[in-house]
Design an enzyme around this catalytic site. Sequence first.
Site, PDB file in Angstrom:
ATOM      1  CE  LYS A 184      -3.860  -2.355   2.073  1.00  0.00           C
ATOM      2  NZ  LYS A 184      -4.824  -2.463   3.153  1.00  0.00           N
TER       3      LYS A 184
ATOM      4  CG  ASP B  41      -7.810  -0.056   3.336  1.00  0.00           C
ATOM      5  OD1 ASP B  41      -8.542  -0.894   2.787  1.00  0.00           O
ATOM      6  OD2 ASP B  41      -6.564  -0.074   3.262  1.00  0.00           O
TER       7      ASP B  41
HETATM    8  P1  ATR Z   1       0.195  -3.007   6.051  1.00  0.00           P
HETATM    9  O1  ATR Z   1       0.399  -2.162   4.852  1.00  0.00           O
HETATM   10  O2  ATR Z   1      -0.907  -3.990   5.886  1.00  0.00           O
HETATM   11  O3  ATR Z   1       0.011  -2.236   7.315  1.00  0.00           O
HETATM   12  P2  ATR Z   1       2.939  -3.347   6.716  1.00  0.00           P
HETATM   13  O4  ATR Z   1       3.162  -1.946   6.308  1.00  0.00           O
HETATM   14  O5  ATR Z   1       3.911  -4.397   6.312  1.00  0.00           O
HETATM   15  O6  ATR Z   1       1.543  -3.860   6.182  1.00  0.00           O
HETATM   16  O7  ATR Z   1       2.747  -3.348   8.301  1.00  0.00           O
HETATM   17  C1  ATR Z   1       2.564  -4.517   9.035  1.00  0.00           C
HETATM   18  C2  ATR Z   1       2.270  -4.138  10.480  1.00  0.00           C
HETATM   19  O8  ATR Z   1       2.043  -5.328  11.221  1.00  0.00           O
HETATM   20  C3  ATR Z   1       3.418  -3.420  11.174  1.00  0.00           C
HETATM   21  O9  ATR Z   1       2.884  -2.501  12.094  1.00  0.00           O
HETATM   22  C4  ATR Z   1       4.137  -4.567  11.904  1.00  0.00           C
HETATM   23  O10 ATR Z   1       4.887  -4.165  13.037  1.00  0.00           O
HETATM   24  P3  ATR Z   1       6.388  -3.613  12.840  1.00  0.00           P
HETATM   25  O11 ATR Z   1       6.267  -2.254  12.252  1.00  0.00           O
HETATM   26  O12 ATR Z   1       6.959  -3.587  14.211  1.00  0.00           O
HETATM   27  O13 ATR Z   1       7.069  -4.605  11.935  1.00  0.00           O
HETATM   28  C5  ATR Z   1       2.936  -5.372  12.337  1.00  0.00           C
HETATM   29  N1  ATR Z   1       3.226  -6.782  12.653  1.00  0.00           N
HETATM   30  C6  ATR Z   1       3.485  -7.797  11.804  1.00  0.00           C
HETATM   31  N2  ATR Z   1       3.630  -8.973  12.472  1.00  0.00           N
HETATM   32  C7  ATR Z   1       3.458  -8.695  13.786  1.00  0.00           C
HETATM   33  C8  ATR Z   1       3.477  -9.477  14.989  1.00  0.00           C
HETATM   34  N3  ATR Z   1       3.702 -10.790  14.971  1.00  0.00           N
HETATM   35  N4  ATR Z   1       3.238  -8.837  16.165  1.00  0.00           N
HETATM   36  C9  ATR Z   1       3.010  -7.513  16.192  1.00  0.00           C
HETATM   37  N5  ATR Z   1       2.979  -6.715  15.105  1.00  0.00           N
HETATM   38  C10 ATR Z   1       3.202  -7.299  13.906  1.00  0.00           C
END
Ligand code: ATR
Length: 271
Positions: free
Chosen positions: A66, A102
């Site tokens: 995104k 969204d």
């Molecule tokens: P999107 O565009 O859908 O938000 P993204 O930009 O890759 O996808 O963001 C994923 C989010 O999920 C982030 O906030 C990530 O946390 P980090 O910034 O610390 O990486 C969070 N996330 C992914 N797996 C996670 C987990 N197991 N526990 C907590 N947060 C998680």
Amino acid sequence: MTDLYAVIGNPVAQTKSPRIHAEFARQLKQDLRYEAILAPHDGFAAAVAVFRAAGGKGLNVTLPFKLEAFALATERSDRAEQAGAVNTLKFDDATILGDNTDGAGLVGDIQDRLRYAIRGKRVLIMGAGGAARGVVLPLLRCEPASIAIANRTVEKALALERRFAPFGPVEGGAYARLSGRQFDLVINATSASLSGELPPLPPGVFAPGALAYDMVYGSELTRFLAYAQDNGAEQVADGLGMLLAQAAESFFLWRGVRPDTAPMIELLRRG
Ligand code: ATR
């Protein structure tokens, strides 16, 4: 000629978007085809270029592209600009319009379908990626008492606080800072559910009557929603309703006609 649309993401195998848009097209007698494109993590722009060259008219953009879609757009709607993320692209000969449906989808699903008023509520958003960014301002417009944003990588939560604090009561921080606090609406905007993981929530965050909402959907309750049910949330909802509502907004942007989503949620739930 049949117009071509698609959802692009990684992963994309489980997506219901092709089925939803096929149903919208049937309902509104629109001549279009809608596919799913799996793009490699480092190949988003290239995959979009191939799709466009094949005559593609529009894309829904999902995890994890995104922010890249935002960068690729040559023009952006106000709500995409405010979110800093794009989930819908519309192609014309010379332009790529980026929009973000969204926020409208989430707020519509919570308030209209689930009949849960956001006004005056304490809201917690988990995650600070593109999905979280897209929903902060639309939630603020509903006048909650406060919005807390928690993220593993704390700096990203603080960056969202800086971005949105001028528009209302928003604070970002680490999960540990939620200890001892309660929330009425807890929204999982992380991608943790996709890998069956649970964000590191301290115990006791669900206030009496709380709604737990996971922006991810699946055939079974997500790990977060199962946890919420066992830990005091009164109501849980996955992102299927949001998916439908944001899809309808995208369809409207592309085709200028608005589908009726009400009859579709049970249909999709059945498989
Ligand atoms: P999107 O565009 O859908 O938000 P993204 O930009 O890759 O996808 O963001 C994923 C989010 O999920 C982030 O906030 C990530 O946390 P980090 O910034 O610390 O990486 C969070 N996330 C992914 N797996 C996670 C987990 N197991 N526990 C907590 N947060 C998680």
